[in-house]
Design an enzyme around this catalytic site. Structure first.
Site, mmCIF file in Angstrom:
data_model
loop_
_atom_site.group_PDB
_atom_site.id
_atom_site.type_symbol
_atom_site.label_atom_id
_atom_site.label_comp_id
_atom_site.label_asym_id
_atom_site.label_seq_id
_atom_site.Cartn_x
_atom_site.Cartn_y
_atom_site.Cartn_z
ATOM 1 N N VAL A 18 0.840 -1.215 0.000
ATOM 2 C CA VAL A 18 0.000 0.000 0.000
ATOM 3 C C VAL A 18 0.871 1.259 0.000
ATOM 4 C CG1 VAL A 18 -1.832 1.259 1.196
ATOM 5 C CG2 VAL A 18 -1.884 -1.235 1.130
ATOM 6 N N LYS A 109 -6.071 -1.292 10.649
ATOM 7 C CA LYS A 109 -7.312 -1.633 11.376
ATOM 8 C C LYS A 109 -7.047 -2.363 12.679
ATOM 9 C CE LYS A 109 -6.344 -4.423 7.848
ATOM 10 N NZ LYS A 109 -6.115 -4.319 6.437
ATOM 11 N N VAL A 136 -10.766 0.266 6.467
ATOM 12 C CA VAL A 136 -11.924 -0.618 6.280
ATOM 13 C C VAL A 136 -12.318 -0.678 4.814
ATOM 14 C CG1 VAL A 136 -14.338 -1.057 6.921
ATOM 15 C CG2 VAL A 136 -12.780 -0.049 8.596
ATOM 16 N N ILE A 140 -13.328 1.286 -0.800
ATOM 17 C CA ILE A 140 -14.716 1.764 -0.611
ATOM 18 C C ILE A 140 -14.709 2.876 0.443
ATOM 19 C CG2 ILE A 140 -17.077 1.148 0.040
ATOM 20 C CD1 ILE A 140 -16.436 -1.751 -0.586
ATOM 21 N N LYS A 209 -12.176 -4.661 11.355
ATOM 22 C CA LYS A 209 -12.942 -3.667 10.584
ATOM 23 C C LYS A 209 -14.355 -3.519 11.163
ATOM 24 C CE LYS A 209 -10.236 -4.846 6.500
ATOM 25 N NZ LYS A 209 -10.130 -5.794 5.377
HETATM 26 N N1 HSE Z 1 -5.973 -8.215 3.891
HETATM 27 C C1 HSE Z 1 -7.036 -7.299 3.771
HETATM 28 C C2 HSE Z 1 -8.143 -7.949 2.963
HETATM 29 C C3 HSE Z 1 -6.546 -6.054 3.127
HETATM 30 O O1 HSE Z 1 -7.891 -8.952 2.311
HETATM 31 O O2 HSE Z 1 -9.269 -7.469 2.970
HETATM 32 C C4 HSE Z 1 -7.509 -4.919 3.145
HETATM 33 O O3 HSE Z 1 -7.807 -4.522 4.440
#
Ligand code: HSE
Length: 435
Positions: A18, A109, A136, A140, A209
């Protein structure tokens, strides 16, 4: 010329999947962002564990440091973007940033679910925000939606698919019959999984999340021990197939629900949902969250829930919020920002699609050839045709599926076809949108 506001100076902690996406996309959309936020965004330092490691993005050596304190101690840095993951080091970094009144942007998170209460209390005391849109559901914008767009609602429930990795694994198992380790390996290769993929498959990433969403909705920090969590480790292909034969799809669902007595149900479990329900079609890395508010009713938010670009889109949206918070943005938060990067509208006649054309024609030999000639002369290809056997005496319906053509050419074809003697009713034309 009026003075340009100072650039927003960013200290980026972490250059993993990221972090690299944020670096890359800030450069890619640099001028667009500057036009929209009123400030340039400048990455001043990037903290990484190993500065000499080869990377997917070319970061100048002079920006790199192995020391997180270099970001904190740089008085020029306005914002710390925390993308190192994990809890302990991230906690120290975020606390130190807030203590120096540096705005924090984080996608962490686990950190917020564990330490949100303390960190937001510190943020309040320091009058320095923490932004966390990327924490989260990847790309989105659900955090800003809950905090801003739905602020006038009591949230009655949120039902979501909020772990991209486990949804990807379940989808690959269901669609391709892959076994669980193979599907997990793919999700890791695609950059969806956490550094510790156990969190994805044991349900805890989704649970972190869900804790954030529930805490935002109900105004106090829920504790991890208050929620029930199961992962997808025990979901087998046999269950997926049985569920399908009964008309259901298995998804890892996060359920947040307020009951009439004020009880808040928060749980994460693999669950069967009817194939006819919209959440059953949320596949691969996509996430979706159904939010029910007492004023708005039911709303649905859908998008990529993990991955470099979608998640960095959310981080960058937080940087724009930070830019607005730090002021100097003139009238740029008044609802509309004029900027000139996207060209001009396209005339409808120049737009292109495939088409569905239904005609009522005389049931005579040669009719089809006349229609095909009109289409052929305008270079419009026929991809398929149906002519039902049963029809009214003397009049035959013809349905043609047509290849890509401009709307202008299609309208001309329609005009010529409608003029043919053999055509007995106004033709029906609809666009076929390949979504
Ligand atoms: N590892 C997380 C997922 C990344 O697969 O949703 C995004 O939060």
């Amino acid at each position: 010329m009026a003075d340009q506001p100072k650039p927003l100076r960013i200290g980026l902690a972490g250059l993993g999947n990221v972090g690299a996406g944020v670096y890359k996309n800030l450069l890619k959309n640099r001028s667009l962002l500057q036009e929209r936020t009123g400030r340039a965004m400048e990455i001043r330092k990037v903290a990484v564990r190993n500065p000499s490691k080869p990377r997917t993005v070319a970061v100048p050596d002079e920006l790199l440091t192995a020391n997180l304190d270099d970001l904190i101690e740089d008085g020029e840095i306005d914002i710390i973007v925390e993308l190192i993951g994990g809890i302990d080091q991230a906690f120290t970094l975020v606390k130190s940033a807030l203590e120096r009144k540096k705005i924090v942007v984080t996608g962490n998170k686990a950190l917020l679910a564990e330490h949100g209460k303390e960190l937001f209390a510190l943020a309040e005391k320091q009058k320095t925000p923490i932004y966390f849109e990327a924490a989260v559901a990847g790309g989105i914008p659900i955090i800003k939606t809950v905090q801003e767009s739905l602020v006038g609602n009591r949230i009655d429930s949120m039902i979501g698919i909020i772990n991209g990795t486990s949804n990807y694994i379940l989808t690959r198992m269901a669609e391709e019959g892959l076994d669980y380790p193979e599907a997990l390996k793919e999700a890791q290769d695609l950059g969806y999984a956490e550094a510790d993929p156990a969190l994805d498959v044991n349900g805890w990433d989704a649970a972190h999340k869900a804790i954030i969403l529930a805490s935002l909705s109900y105004g106090f920090w829920l504790r991890a021990e208050d929620i029930y969590v199961e992962g997808i480790q025990d979901v087998s292909l046999v269950d997926i197939l049985f569920a399908d034969s009964l008309g259901y799809t298995i998804k890892l669902l996060a359920v947040i629900r307020l009951d009439e007595s004020g009880g808040i149900e928060v749980r994460v479990q693999p669950s069967l949902i009817s194939n006819g329900h919209i959440l059953a079609s949320v596949n691969g890395v996509f996430n979706a969250i159904l939010v029910n508010g007492d004023v708005v009713g039911e709303t649905l938010f859908y998008g990529s829930g993990a991955g470099q670009d979608p998640t960095s889109s959310s981080v960058i949206s937080d940087l724009a919020d930070a830019a607005a918070r730090l002021g100097d943005c003139g009238g740029r938060r008044t609802g509309f920002v004029p900027h000139g990067l996207y060209g001009q509208p396209v005339a409808i006649d120049d737009t292109v699609s495939e088409y569905y054309l239904r005609l009522q024609v005389a049931d005579n030999p040669g009719v089809l050839a006349q229609i095909a000639t009109v289409l052929g002369n305008l270079d419009i290809g026929i991809s398929s045709m149906i002519q039902p056997e049963e029809h009214e005496e003397g009049i035959a319906p013809i349905v043609l599926m047509l290849h890509y053509a401009t709307f202008g050419r299609m309208k001309e074809a329609l005009r010529q076809i409608a003029d043919l003697d053999c055509v007995r009713a106004q033709p029906v034309l609809m666009r076929v949108e390949s979504l």
